[in-house]
Design an enzyme around this catalytic site. Sequence first.
Site, PDB file in Angstrom:
ATOM      1  N   CYS A  56       0.824  -1.221   0.000  1.00 50.42           N
ATOM      2  CA  CYS A  56       0.000   0.000   0.000  1.00 50.42           C
ATOM      3  C   CYS A  56       0.852   1.263   0.000  1.00 50.42           C
ATOM      4  O   CYS A  56       0.318   2.377  -0.075  1.00 50.42           O
ATOM      5  CB  CYS A  56      -0.931  -0.001   1.215  1.00 50.42           C
ATOM      6  SG  CYS A  56      -1.925  -1.490   1.322  1.00 50.42           S
ATOM      7  N   CYS A 114     -12.856   0.313   8.674  1.00 51.96           N
ATOM      8  CA  CYS A 114     -11.994  -0.170   7.586  1.00 51.96           C
ATOM      9  C   CYS A 114     -11.998   0.810   6.421  1.00 51.96           C
ATOM     10  O   CYS A 114     -13.036   1.408   6.104  1.00 51.96           O
ATOM     11  CB  CYS A 114     -12.515  -1.503   7.051  1.00 51.96           C
ATOM     12  SG  CYS A 114     -12.783  -2.758   8.311  1.00 51.96           S
ATOM     13  N   SER A 115     -10.856   0.923   5.735  1.00 50.02           N
ATOM     14  CA  SER A 115     -10.858   1.582   4.433  1.00 50.02           C
ATOM     15  C   SER A 115     -11.549   0.624   3.460  1.00 50.02           C
ATOM     16  O   SER A 115     -11.575  -0.582   3.686  1.00 50.02           O
ATOM     17  CB  SER A 115      -9.432   1.885   3.983  1.00 50.02           C
ATOM     18  OG  SER A 115      -8.683   0.688   3.907  1.00 50.02           O
ATOM     19  N   LYS A 142      -9.875   6.090   4.796  1.00 48.76           N
ATOM     20  CA  LYS A 142     -11.182   5.658   5.314  1.00 48.76           C
ATOM     21  C   LYS A 142     -12.336   6.129   4.427  1.00 48.76           C
ATOM     22  O   LYS A 142     -13.232   5.357   4.108  1.00 48.76           O
ATOM     23  CB  LYS A 142     -11.331   6.192   6.755  1.00 48.76           C
ATOM     24  CG  LYS A 142     -12.678   6.046   7.387  1.00 48.76           C
ATOM     25  CD  LYS A 142     -13.020   4.612   7.782  1.00 48.76           C
ATOM     26  CE  LYS A 142     -13.735   3.822   6.744  1.00 48.76           C
ATOM     27  NZ  LYS A 142     -15.100   4.121   6.440  1.00 48.76           N
ATOM     28  N   HIS A 195      -9.112   3.795  -0.923  1.00 48.22           N
ATOM     29  CA  HIS A 195      -7.750   3.251  -0.811  1.00 48.22           C
ATOM     30  C   HIS A 195      -7.442   2.298  -1.970  1.00 48.22           C
ATOM     31  O   HIS A 195      -7.372   1.075  -1.770  1.00 48.22           O
ATOM     32  CB  HIS A 195      -7.624   2.567   0.547  1.00 48.22           C
ATOM     33  CG  HIS A 195      -6.257   2.053   0.870  1.00 48.22           C
ATOM     34  ND1 HIS A 195      -5.088   2.573   0.332  1.00 48.22           N
ATOM     35  CD2 HIS A 195      -5.861   1.029   1.708  1.00 48.22           C
ATOM     36  CE1 HIS A 195      -4.053   1.903   0.806  1.00 48.22           C
ATOM     37  NE2 HIS A 195      -4.489   0.965   1.626  1.00 48.22           N
TER      38      HIS A 195
END
Length: 389
Positions: A84, A207-208, A330, A334
């Site tokens: 990421c 969670c994203s 968020k 992402h």
Amino acid sequence: MSDVHIAGVGMTKFGASPERTARDLFAQAAGEAFDDSGLDPDAVEELFYGNFMGEFAETQGHQGPLMADAASVSAPATRIESACASSGVAVRYGVNHIRSGAADVVLVGGAERMKNLSTPEGTRALSAAADALYEVKAGVTFPGAYSLMANKYFDEFGGTREDLAHVAVKNHEHAVENDLAQFNRAISVEDVLEAPTVSAPFGLYDCSPMSDGAAAAVLVSEAFAEDHGMETDVKITGVGQASDSLALQDRVSIPETPAAVEAGETAYEDAGIEPSDVDVAEVHDCFTIAEVLALESLGFYEPGEAITAARDGETAIDGELPVNLSGGLKAKGHPVGATGCAQISELTKLLRGDHVNSDAVSDAEIGLTHNAGGTVASCVVHVLEEVDA
Ligand code: COA
């Protein structure tokens, strides 16, 4: 070290783009960055491009030349994979390439497609960023790994699920007016606490999401900007990158992220600043606990003390240190290979005054980005400063 100027930035809307390939998304982001810079693709001497799961999502490897073509660039092109943190690392390579004197104009960026996969397929693809032998075989996924970090944090430092909920509420609030964000919807603490559980203590809103998207930036040397009479507004004055053990079980302390400490310290020293000089930050909040760990690792809070920062409004748009004014991972979304450069794009706009949330930080002169790979086994930090500050 000489400073590297951000001549232009571009970014697609994050979210679901079912009809578009990664190359199509990157072409848009790069085109916007060129328009923003006033430079042609011909000026580019090198491309560093971040992507994580192209082989899995689009059966597409060898993406350096592919993305150069998509951006109409004919220069050496290299794909960088750092989970990421892929495009954050690509930005660092671009900065260092210019600082070394090897080039004056570098295109950096990244793209990812994830929404063409089902959630189980995407989860499996993402798990390749964890230790295949010791974590993935034991069933660890990323929501699972970060929930272990959150539970360990609660055990060692205290804090509650409700404290984490305030991180999600804040970042959703910041994204309401951001047209490029995946979610423009405000949520309440109750929404977070009542959402379906993903991996305790996380519910859906901790969670994203999975996202498609791309981001790009045109970087130029200070000499090139001067010679070409370019009126750049923002420069990169500090970079830092560090690594940690890939697997959580090999770490000394699970609820701490020493790679972020080291990357932050390197970037601060490079820029000649202290954490207290930072006016605004975009940090890697892939899960709510990740924002807390980032704020502590970067020296804004002592270990165990950032858990109440969002609840107390200290990191809100009108707080002492606004964090994730873009909406963060968020709420902005992402698309993992695009995220690091998207942070650079959003922060550049925040500092130069053309972001929807710029008014809230009109006095800001120094900003920071923190981009992490895996459970922060990789971390890259950039310090951005206004040119005329
Ligand atoms: N935040 C807010 N809303 C979300 C969301 C999130 N993270 N993820 C999905 N949604 C919304 C969707 O928009 C959809 O809303 P709608 O019904 O109004 O259209 C609804 O929730 C269901 O979406 P769906 O994609 O079916 O969710 P899911 O349950 O299959 O997946 C997660 C949700 C959280 C499990 C998934 O997004 C996930 O795995 N995220 C983590 C990604 C990750 O690990 N990234 C790497 C970090 S290191």
